[in-house]
Design an enzyme around this catalytic site. Structure first.
Site, PDB file in Angstrom:
ATOM      1  N   SER A  40       0.838  -1.198   0.000  1.00 30.73           N
ATOM      2  CA  SER A  40       0.000   0.000   0.000  1.00 30.73           C
ATOM      3  C   SER A  40       0.873   1.249   0.000  1.00 30.73           C
ATOM      4  O   SER A  40       1.576   1.527   0.983  1.00 30.73           O
ATOM      5  CB  SER A  40      -0.908   0.016   1.231  1.00 30.73           C
ATOM      6  OG  SER A  40      -1.444   1.322   1.391  1.00 30.73           O
ATOM      7  N   HIS A  84      -1.073  -1.472  -4.273  1.00 26.92           N
ATOM      8  CA  HIS A  84      -2.386  -1.202  -3.672  1.00 26.92           C
ATOM      9  C   HIS A  84      -2.532   0.311  -3.474  1.00 26.92           C
ATOM     10  O   HIS A  84      -1.708   0.941  -2.818  1.00 26.92           O
ATOM     11  CB  HIS A  84      -2.486  -1.944  -2.341  1.00 26.92           C
ATOM     12  CG  HIS A  84      -3.809  -1.827  -1.660  1.00 26.92           C
ATOM     13  ND1 HIS A  84      -4.889  -2.625  -1.979  1.00 26.92           N
ATOM     14  CD2 HIS A  84      -4.238  -1.005  -0.667  1.00 26.92           C
ATOM     15  CE1 HIS A  84      -5.918  -2.311  -1.200  1.00 26.92           C
ATOM     16  NE2 HIS A  84      -5.550  -1.325  -0.399  1.00 26.92           N
ATOM     17  N   ASP A  88      -4.900   3.302  -2.120  1.00 22.45           N
ATOM     18  CA  ASP A  88      -6.016   3.599  -1.227  1.00 22.45           C
ATOM     19  C   ASP A  88      -6.628   4.956  -1.562  1.00 22.45           C
ATOM     20  O   ASP A  88      -6.032   5.993  -1.291  1.00 22.45           O
ATOM     21  CB  ASP A  88      -5.517   3.611   0.225  1.00 22.45           C
ATOM     22  CG  ASP A  88      -5.258   2.207   0.725  1.00 22.45           C
ATOM     23  OD1 ASP A  88      -6.175   1.374   0.628  1.00 22.45           O
ATOM     24  OD2 ASP A  88      -4.137   1.945   1.201  1.00 22.45           O
ATOM     25  N   HIS A 131      -8.390   0.546  -4.320  1.00 24.52           N
ATOM     26  CA  HIS A 131      -9.351   0.296  -3.238  1.00 24.52           C
ATOM     27  C   HIS A 131     -10.121   1.598  -3.012  1.00 24.52           C
ATOM     28  O   HIS A 131      -9.577   2.556  -2.471  1.00 24.52           O
ATOM     29  CB  HIS A 131      -8.546  -0.136  -1.995  1.00 24.52           C
ATOM     30  CG  HIS A 131      -9.351  -0.275  -0.754  1.00 24.52           C
ATOM     31  ND1 HIS A 131      -8.771  -0.413   0.497  1.00 24.52           N
ATOM     32  CD2 HIS A 131     -10.700  -0.314  -0.537  1.00 24.52           C
ATOM     33  CE1 HIS A 131      -9.712  -0.537   1.411  1.00 24.52           C
ATOM     34  NE2 HIS A 131     -10.887  -0.456   0.817  1.00 24.52           N
ATOM     35  N   MET A 187     -12.436   3.843  -1.249  1.00 24.67           N
ATOM     36  CA  MET A 187     -13.151   4.140  -0.012  1.00 24.67           C
ATOM     37  C   MET A 187     -13.856   5.477  -0.222  1.00 24.67           C
ATOM     38  O   MET A 187     -13.511   6.492   0.385  1.00 24.67           O
ATOM     39  CB  MET A 187     -12.153   4.199   1.158  1.00 24.67           C
ATOM     40  CG  MET A 187     -11.636   2.824   1.556  1.00 24.67           C
ATOM     41  SD  MET A 187     -10.120   2.895   2.523  1.00 24.67           S
ATOM     42  CE  MET A 187      -8.920   2.971   1.191  1.00 24.67           C
ATOM     43  N   MET A 244     -11.536  -6.173   5.326  1.00 25.16           N
ATOM     44  CA  MET A 244     -10.821  -5.144   6.096  1.00 25.16           C
ATOM     45  C   MET A 244     -10.534  -5.678   7.493  1.00 25.16           C
ATOM     46  O   MET A 244     -11.430  -6.166   8.182  1.00 25.16           O
ATOM     47  CB  MET A 244     -11.658  -3.859   6.213  1.00 25.16           C
ATOM     48  CG  MET A 244     -11.748  -3.021   4.951  1.00 25.16           C
ATOM     49  SD  MET A 244     -10.152  -2.586   4.199  1.00 25.16           S
ATOM     50  CE  MET A 244      -9.367  -1.613   5.504  1.00 25.16           C
ATOM     51  N   GLY A 265      -1.419   2.184   9.499  1.00 26.21           N
ATOM     52  CA  GLY A 265      -0.782   2.090  10.811  1.00 26.21           C
ATOM     53  C   GLY A 265      -1.696   1.755  11.977  1.00 26.21           C
ATOM     54  O   GLY A 265      -1.337   1.990  13.124  1.00 26.21           O
ATOM     55  N   ASP A 317      -6.566  -6.454   4.504  1.00 31.34           N
ATOM     56  CA  ASP A 317      -6.001  -5.099   4.504  1.00 31.34           C
ATOM     57  C   ASP A 317      -6.192  -4.443   5.863  1.00 31.34           C
ATOM     58  O   ASP A 317      -7.317  -4.275   6.331  1.00 31.34           O
ATOM     59  CB  ASP A 317      -6.748  -4.298   3.419  1.00 31.34           C
ATOM     60  CG  ASP A 317      -6.243  -2.876   3.241  1.00 31.34           C
ATOM     61  OD1 ASP A 317      -5.279  -2.474   3.913  1.00 31.34           O
ATOM     62  OD2 ASP A 317      -6.841  -2.169   2.399  1.00 31.34           O
ATOM     63  N   GLY A 357      -3.245  -3.404   9.256  1.00 26.96           N
ATOM     64  CA  GLY A 357      -2.492  -3.970  10.373  1.00 26.96           C
ATOM     65  C   GLY A 357      -1.833  -5.300  10.057  1.00 26.96           C
ATOM     66  O   GLY A 357      -1.469  -6.050  10.962  1.00 26.96           O
ATOM     67  N   GLY A 372       1.069  -1.724   4.355  1.00 23.97           N
ATOM     68  CA  GLY A 372       1.584  -0.375   4.112  1.00 23.97           C
ATOM     69  C   GLY A 372       2.733  -0.077   5.040  1.00 23.97           C
ATOM     70  O   GLY A 372       3.911  -0.160   4.663  1.00 23.97           O
ATOM     71  N   SER A 373       2.415   0.217   6.298  1.00 23.02           N
ATOM     72  CA  SER A 373       3.484   0.613   7.214  1.00 23.02           C
ATOM     73  C   SER A 373       4.518  -0.486   7.424  1.00 23.02           C
ATOM     74  O   SER A 373       5.702  -0.184   7.596  1.00 23.02           O
ATOM     75  CB  SER A 373       2.928   1.129   8.544  1.00 23.02           C
ATOM     76  OG  SER A 373       1.688   0.584   8.841  1.00 23.02           O
TER      77      SER A 373
END
Ligand code: DX5
Ligand code: ZN
Length: 224
Positions: A7, A32, A34, A65, A67, A136, A144, A174, A176, A196-197
């Site tokens: 991400s 990915h 967002d 994705h 949102m 999710m 994060g 997706d 954590g 991501g993080s």
């Protein structure tokens, strides 16, 4: 085959092309993206111009994705910008069948996303038409956040449904997902892993991606 969908939300935007190249060298195979609108989720991120820019710097598939509210209005633009996959949130789509068909009609692989509070069973009618389902594992809006442990059972439930219905859509997760949680989601049946993080931390996307995938691939899905 388990894949890393990194991400870019957590990347250093001033060096986005380099960040993508690093994550790709580390074994990431899906980008990915967002997309947040400040209405469906309390945050604003990127739109089609960023997708178009990313399209120019990588050959990897772009997984958008959405949102956003009223995703139907924006599907043509994301398709034109170079999206290979578009997923829409179940919670934003009163006419989900039509929305997924709209994505297919634009030559893009369709996905549906469910928030942590949305029952997996609500997807039964659309499962035959999706390329992937995104579960999710945090409430969407920010990178994060802490992984919600119930997501593991939700993925396993979806995998059982897929088996019972004789389908072969992919299962994406997706939020954590990191070195300490990835094993549990792979064992439950996820095979598109968004992170991501965990990947972009410390400017070390290549090393982080490699280690993340090593852990993910050492875990295998338990039988249904
Ligand atoms: C959250 C987004 C995620 C986010 C994941 O709303 O959908 O894709 O970037 O970030 P991490 O991996 O940091 O939880
Ligand atoms: Zn996402």
């Amino acid at each position: 085959m388990v894949e890393l969908a990194f991400s870019i939300l957590a990347a250093d935007f001033t060096h986005l092309a380099d960040e993508i190249a690093r994550a790709e060298r580390g074994g990431g195979t899906i980008v990915h993206v967002d997309v947040m609108d400040g209405h469906f989720v309390p945050n604003i991120t990127f739109g089609p111009p960023v997708v178009q820019a990313v399209r120019k710097v990588t050959k990897l598939p772009l997984d958008c994705h959405l949102m956003i509210e009223n995703p139907d209005e924006f599907i043509p633009e994301f398709a034109k910008a170079g999206a290979d996959m578009i997923s829409v949130q179940w919670e934003t789509c009163p006419h989900l069948n039509r929305t997924l068909q709209h994505i297919i009609d634009h030559g893009v692989l369709p996905g549906v996303v469910i928030n942590p509070a949305t029952p997996v069973d609500f997807l039964v009618e659309v499962l035959p038409m999706v390329h992937h389902v995104l579960v999710m594992s945090v409430n969407p809006g920010f990178g994060g956040q802490k992984f919600l442990p119930r997501s593991v059972e939700r993925i396993a439930h979806l995998r059982r449904l897929r088996h019972e219905m004789g389908l072969n859509f992919r299962i994406e997760v997706d939020g954590g997902v990191a070195d300490d949680t990835v094993e549990s989601v792979v064992r439950a049946g996820a095979d598109m892993l968004v992170a991501g993080s965990a990947i972009f931390a410390g400017g070390k996307a290549e090393e982080n991606a490699r280690e993340f995938l090593r852990i993910a691939r050492a875990a295998t899905a338990v039988s249904v």
